[in-house]
Enzyme design. Sequence first.
Site, PDB file in Angstrom:
ATOM      1  N   GLY A  27       0.785  -1.232   0.000  1.00  0.00           N
ATOM      2  CA  GLY A  27       0.000   0.000   0.000  1.00  0.00           C
ATOM      3  C   GLY A  27       0.816   1.280   0.000  1.00  0.00           C
ATOM      4  O   GLY A  27       0.375   2.291   0.560  1.00  0.00           O
ATOM      5  N   HIS A 127      -1.874   1.040 -13.316  1.00  0.00           N
ATOM      6  CA  HIS A 127      -1.142  -0.119 -13.822  1.00  0.00           C
ATOM      7  C   HIS A 127       0.291   0.312 -14.143  1.00  0.00           C
ATOM      8  O   HIS A 127       0.496   1.362 -14.757  1.00  0.00           O
ATOM      9  CB  HIS A 127      -1.831  -0.665 -15.086  1.00  0.00           C
ATOM     10  CG  HIS A 127      -1.117  -1.860 -15.634  1.00  0.00           C
ATOM     11  ND1 HIS A 127      -1.263  -3.119 -15.098  1.00  0.00           N
ATOM     12  CD2 HIS A 127      -0.214  -1.978 -16.640  1.00  0.00           C
ATOM     13  CE1 HIS A 127      -0.497  -3.969 -15.754  1.00  0.00           C
ATOM     14  NE2 HIS A 127       0.151  -3.309 -16.689  1.00  0.00           N
TER      15      HIS A 127
END
Length: 210
Positions: A27, A127
């Site tokens: 994260g 991405h």
Amino acid sequence: MSGDFLLPREGSLEDPIRVAVIVSGGGSGLAALLQYQATPRTHRTALVLSDKADAGGLQHGIDAGLPSLGIPLPTKTGAKERRVAHEQLINAALEEHNIELVVLSGYMRILTPWFVSRWKGRLVNIHPSLLPDFPGAHAHRDVLAAGVDVTGCTVHLVDEGVDSGPILAQIQVDVHEGDDESALQERVKRVEHVLYPKTLDILCSGQISL
Ligand code: GRF
């Protein structure tokens, strides 16, 4: 482009878009977003979710005082039923917290058309390649194997395909001689941590039209 993307309303500093961030791993992107949102923005994280109960990313949410829930795949039934049951649990948490925008940040599962259809236009992903090149779970490995000089990252709306929805923003990143996957990933992540929050600014202030 496509009429079936329902974009978020126009957020404001006084009434920001309520964001849920979904992570599977450490994260670092979530941490960067929370830091960015420490200043009032048109988007504010209201919920952190993970498919892994022990995802490091959940701790960033907890540290920020946010509801942060690990929702693992249910153990019952067959693979397809499990996926849908899992997404129903995620969807219920999103609804319970009045979420308006779902931000995938290192979420490693492919969402079913059932979930995508509910959130289409209000579901974004980052991405680590210049899409449409190098989609899939091993972008950096594939970039290095292809021997290209330039890679990057892409923020896009999620559709029913894999890393295939409308592109909102991209930034290029050089591939260096001698890079391995981890060196390249770290260089790309530094850029992701700037690109994702800025792209959410654009999306949440009504500046995107498809
Ligand atoms: C990022 O590189 C993102 O593009 C990819 O997964 C990585 C997540 O990293 N989908 P982190 O968990 O935010 O550190």
